[in-house]
Scaffold this motif. Structure first.
Motif, PDB file in Angstrom:
ATOM      1  N   GLU A   1       0.808  -1.217   0.000  1.00  0.00           N
ATOM      2  CA  GLU A   1       0.000   0.000   0.000  1.00  0.00           C
ATOM      3  C   GLU A   1       0.845   1.272   0.000  1.00  0.00           C
ATOM      4  OE1 GLU A   1      -3.946  -1.074   2.506  1.00  0.00           O
ATOM      5  OE2 GLU A   1      -2.049  -1.411   3.576  1.00  0.00           O
ATOM      6  N   THR A   2       2.093   1.178   0.427  1.00  0.00           N
ATOM      7  CA  THR A   2       2.904   2.393   0.608  1.00  0.00           C
ATOM      8  C   THR A   2       4.060   2.537  -0.373  1.00  0.00           C
ATOM      9  OG1 THR A   2       4.299   1.270   2.242  1.00  0.00           O
ATOM     10  CG2 THR A   2       2.376   2.473   3.068  1.00  0.00           C
ATOM     11  N   LEU A   3       4.547   1.431  -0.927  1.00  0.00           N
ATOM     12  CA  LEU A   3       5.709   1.498  -1.812  1.00  0.00           C
ATOM     13  C   LEU A   3       5.278   1.625  -3.271  1.00  0.00           C
ATOM     14  CD1 LEU A   3       8.061  -1.154  -0.187  1.00  0.00           C
ATOM     15  CD2 LEU A   3       8.104   1.319   0.057  1.00  0.00           C
ATOM     16  N   PRO A   4       6.195   1.991  -4.164  1.00  0.00           N
ATOM     17  CA  PRO A   4       5.846   2.165  -5.578  1.00  0.00           C
ATOM     18  C   PRO A   4       5.274   0.889  -6.188  1.00  0.00           C
ATOM     19  CG  PRO A   4       8.037   3.025  -5.119  1.00  0.00           C
ATOM     20  CD  PRO A   4       7.605   2.290  -3.895  1.00  0.00           C
ATOM     21  N   THR A   5       4.352   1.058  -7.111  1.00  0.00           N
ATOM     22  CA  THR A   5       3.791  -0.063  -7.853  1.00  0.00           C
ATOM     23  C   THR A   5       4.510  -0.168  -9.187  1.00  0.00           C
ATOM     24  OG1 THR A   5       2.135   1.190  -9.078  1.00  0.00           O
ATOM     25  CG2 THR A   5       1.566   0.519  -6.817  1.00  0.00           C
ATOM     26  N   MET A   6       4.102  -1.135 -10.021  1.00  0.00           N
ATOM     27  CA  MET A   6       4.751  -1.286 -11.323  1.00  0.00           C
ATOM     28  C   MET A   6       4.469  -0.082 -12.219  1.00  0.00           C
ATOM     29  SD  MET A   6       2.683  -4.000 -13.680  1.00  0.00           S
ATOM     30  CE  MET A   6       1.093  -3.582 -14.391  1.00  0.00           C
ATOM     31  N   TYR A   7       3.409   0.668 -11.914  1.00  0.00           N
ATOM     32  CA  TYR A   7       3.117   1.857 -12.698  1.00  0.00           C
ATOM     33  C   TYR A   7       4.061   3.005 -12.353  1.00  0.00           C
ATOM     34  CZ  TYR A   7      -1.222  -0.670 -13.564  1.00  0.00           C
ATOM     35  OH  TYR A   7      -2.137  -1.629 -13.920  1.00  0.00           O
ATOM     36  N   ASP A   8       4.635   2.960 -11.155  1.00  0.00           N
ATOM     37  CA  ASP A   8       5.548   4.017 -10.702  1.00  0.00           C
ATOM     38  C   ASP A   8       6.998   3.740 -11.075  1.00  0.00           C
ATOM     39  OD1 ASP A   8       3.362   5.267  -9.294  1.00  0.00           O
ATOM     40  OD2 ASP A   8       3.590   3.713  -7.770  1.00  0.00           O
ATOM     41  N   LEU A   9       7.355   2.465 -11.237  1.00  0.00           N
ATOM     42  CA  LEU A   9       8.742   2.071 -11.475  1.00  0.00           C
ATOM     43  C   LEU A   9       9.020   1.954 -12.969  1.00  0.00           C
ATOM     44  CD1 LEU A   9       8.873  -0.621  -8.684  1.00  0.00           C
ATOM     45  CD2 LEU A   9      10.129   1.532  -8.679  1.00  0.00           C
ATOM     46  N   PRO A  10      10.210   2.356 -13.423  1.00  0.00           N
ATOM     47  CA  PRO A  10      10.527   2.279 -14.852  1.00  0.00           C
ATOM     48  C   PRO A  10      10.662   0.831 -15.313  1.00  0.00           C
ATOM     49  CG  PRO A  10      12.462   2.956 -13.608  1.00  0.00           C
ATOM     50  CD  PRO A  10      11.309   2.964 -12.647  1.00  0.00           C
ATOM     51  N   SER A  11      10.187   0.579 -16.532  1.00  0.00           N
ATOM     52  CA  SER A  11      10.307  -0.761 -17.089  1.00  0.00           C
ATOM     53  C   SER A  11      11.665  -0.996 -17.730  1.00  0.00           C
ATOM     54  CB  SER A  11       9.201  -0.997 -18.128  1.00  0.00           C
ATOM     55  OG  SER A  11       9.290  -0.048 -19.169  1.00  0.00           O
ATOM     56  N   GLU A  12      12.411   0.069 -17.955  1.00  0.00           N
ATOM     57  CA  GLU A  12      13.768  -0.078 -18.477  1.00  0.00           C
ATOM     58  C   GLU A  12      14.553   1.185 -18.171  1.00  0.00           C
ATOM     59  OE1 GLU A  12      12.684   1.312 -23.042  1.00  0.00           O
ATOM     60  OE2 GLU A  12      13.231  -0.742 -22.611  1.00  0.00           O
TER      61      GLU A  12
END
Length: 244
Positions: free
Chosen positions: A12-23
């Motif tokens: 609930e508090t850390l970045p999701t895959m939408y927030d983290l770069p894919s490359e």
């Protein structure tokens, strides 16, 4: 006494895959043809019978985020599979990356295809530098605790399979160039054959009877051959199959 809300979870508090770069721009360039074809063959033949298709996720060359204390640290396996997890992210979207604190399930098997520039790290022969992320070996063995870690060198056709035993990887004896994984009810081995028009040794999954699992194209070819045989038998009996 005041009532306080329960603490939020990492999901609930850390970045999701939408927030983290894919490359990242500094990542190495596109893989060679073998690094394209081999993962594809692994994907096409990976069908664990003890898991429904909607609970199997397979990926290649996808960012794998593994440390909730360092949310930008990631590894990018050549191929990996997770079972018991939704095929889609939160059962609705295709994944941009695989984020452990969001998924809650680590990969069951990871495959690295050796190249001259990554060989030492893939085999756990490099040391972690100060203030740098852990090596692949450390991540797979100690952090994610991936049950099976596979390393294949296409230049020498050497296959190595490491199984997590207690707290460390133990290399399996591959006298038959095959390794059975009971948790998947599948095995992985070296298959001599033609894939994408290329004849060589390939990594491929096999079933409990020792049979190589077919690709979708091979399934279609087998069905076509079966239909042709049936049509021929009907003609021998004086029946035109086109009239049926």
């Amino acid at each position: 006494m005041y009532q306080t809300d329960p603490p939020l979870s990492p999901k609930e508090t850390l970045p999701t895959m939408y927030d983290l770069p894919s490359e990242y721009p500094e990542d190495s360039g596109l893989p060679d043809e073998f690094h394209l074809f081999q993962p594809q063959l692994l994907r096409e033949t990976f069908c664990p019978p003890n898991y429904p298709a909607e609970e199997v996720f397979v990926a290649n060359d996808l960012n794998l985020y593994y440390d909730l204390r360092h949310t930008l640290w990631y590894k990018r396996p050549d191929w990996f599979a997770a079972v018991g997890v939704s095929r889609l992210y939160e059962q609705q979207n295709l994944r941009l990356s695989y984020v452990i604190w969001q998924e809650g399930v680590a990969p069951f098997v990871v495959v690295e295809l050796l190249s001259p520039g990554t060989e030492k790290e893939d085999l756990g022969q490099t040391l972690r530098e100060i203030n740098q992320p852990p090596t692949k070996w450390e991540v797979y063995e100690r952090i994610l605790r991936v049950p099976y870690y596979i390393v294949f060198d296409r230049y020498t056709d050497k296959l190595q399979v490491f199984q997590l035993v207690a707290d460390s990887y133990s290399e399996l004896d591959l006298s038959t160039s095959r390794a059975w994984m009971p948790g998947l009810e599948l095995g992985l081995g070296l298959w001599q054959g033609s894939y994408q028009g290329i004849e060589r040794l390939w990594l491929r999954w096999y079933d409990a009877s020792g049979n190589w699992l077919p690709t979708p194209l091979e399934k279609l070819e087998r069905e076509s051959q079966r239909a042709n045989r049936l049509a021929a038998q009907l003609r021998e009996l004086g029946v035109n199959p086109d009239d049926l």
